[in-house]
Design an enzyme around this catalytic site. Structure first.
Site, PDB file in Angstrom:
ATOM      1  N   ASP A 167       1.250  -1.356  -0.380  1.00  0.00           N
ATOM      2  CA  ASP A 167      -0.157   0.131  -0.080  1.00  0.00           C
ATOM      3  C   ASP A 167       1.196   1.348   0.548  1.00  0.00           C
ATOM      4  OD1 ASP A 167      -2.139  -2.163   0.218  1.00  0.00           O
ATOM      5  OD2 ASP A 167      -2.898  -0.846   2.237  1.00  0.00           O
ATOM      6  N   ARG A 168       0.185   2.332  -0.241  1.00  0.00           N
ATOM      7  CA  ARG A 168       1.055   3.772  -0.486  1.00  0.00           C
ATOM      8  C   ARG A 168       1.624   4.303   0.499  1.00  0.00           C
ATOM      9  NH1 ARG A 168      -0.974   8.281  -3.446  1.00  0.00           N
ATOM     10  NH2 ARG A 168       0.996   9.928  -4.096  1.00  0.00           N
TER      11      ARG A 168
END
Length: 261
Positions: free
Chosen positions: A54-55
């Site tokens: 995830d970012r």
């Protein structure tokens, strides 16, 4: 420059900074700084995705240097033939260790999955967790006159979207800095008092079999500035000695500051 943890003729592993997208996405069409482009320019060769982080998550990210090697590596992920270890800072006082078997409803993105059809289904999801350390600090939040945090090790046995975030939220111990499944007031307190202004989730280690040589690989990613500051403030600086400490020269983008959206 991105920190390269391991590289040979067939694959490369980096320590992904928090706030970086792995590749360009409809989620943020205007973002120009992405791992794939940056690493391609840095190595002067094409790289191929194997898995995603995830970012806002930092840590070990594995990529193939050919499409065939990337395919073989992806199969190890799909068939759960490797072991992933994360570390997280969670709200509250969590003790012991356990294996959480809690199915998760399929999570779809409004943009990326807008053409998906059919009912969302429950997907099996299991995570092993272990409490490593706890701390209490005199910082009032809501109706409480202090905050409590726990450092946990997490090993997902399945790979559902946002699995670790959702599982810890299910245990009522959400990960600090989680703007979707977490506690907004706790996030703000952690950011303002302890400089934990990001999702405190780090992909620390990836153990796998080399797809070409068959040799075992154990890849570890060092802790960034936010993690090191937190560990120092809470008296945990001697914990996790197996993880190198980031020198502080890795680029970081702060897109997940609690309360920012």
């Amino acid at each position: 420059m991105l920190e390269v943890l391991y590289q040979d003729r067939w694959l490369v592993a980096i320590n992904k900074p928090a706030g970086w997208l792995v590749h360009r996405s409809w989620l943020d069409r205007h973002e120009k700084v992405v791992v794939m482009q940056t690493l391609r320019d840095q190595l002067d060769r094409h790289v191929f995705t194997v898995h995603r982080l995830d970012r806002p998550t930092s840590g070990v990210l594995l990529l193939g240097l050919s499409s065939e090697v990337a395919r073989r590596l992806a199969q190890q992920f799909e068939q759960h033939q490797l072991q992933k270890t994360y570390h997280a800072l969670v709200r509250g006082w969590l003790s012991g260790a356990d294996r959480l078997d809690y199915p998760l409803l399929e999570e779809r993105d409004k943009i990326a999955d807008k053409h998906a059809s059919g009912e969302r289904v429950l997907q099996s999801a299991t995570t092993r967790w272990q409490s490593l350390a706890q701390v209490e600090k005199p910082v009032p939040v809501g109706r409480y006159d202090c905050v409590r945090y726990t450092l946990v090790a997490l090993q997902p046995e399945t790979g559902r979207k946002h699995q670790l975030r959702r599982h810890m939220a299910h245990l009522r111990h959400p990960i600090i800095g989680d703007t979707r499944h977490g506690d907004l007031r706790q996030n703000r307190a952690a950011a303002s008092h302890f400089d934990c202004g990001r999702l405190m989730l780090h992909a620390s280690e990836l153990a796998l079999t080399h797809p070409v040589t068959g040799e075992p690989l154990r890849l570890r990613a060092g802790l960034d500035r936010h993690w090191q500051n937190m560990m120092q403030q809470f008296g945990w600086q001697d914990l996790l000695p197996e993880l190198p400490r980031d020198r502080g020269d890795s680029p970081a983008l702060q897109h997940d500051v609690p309360g920012a959206r």
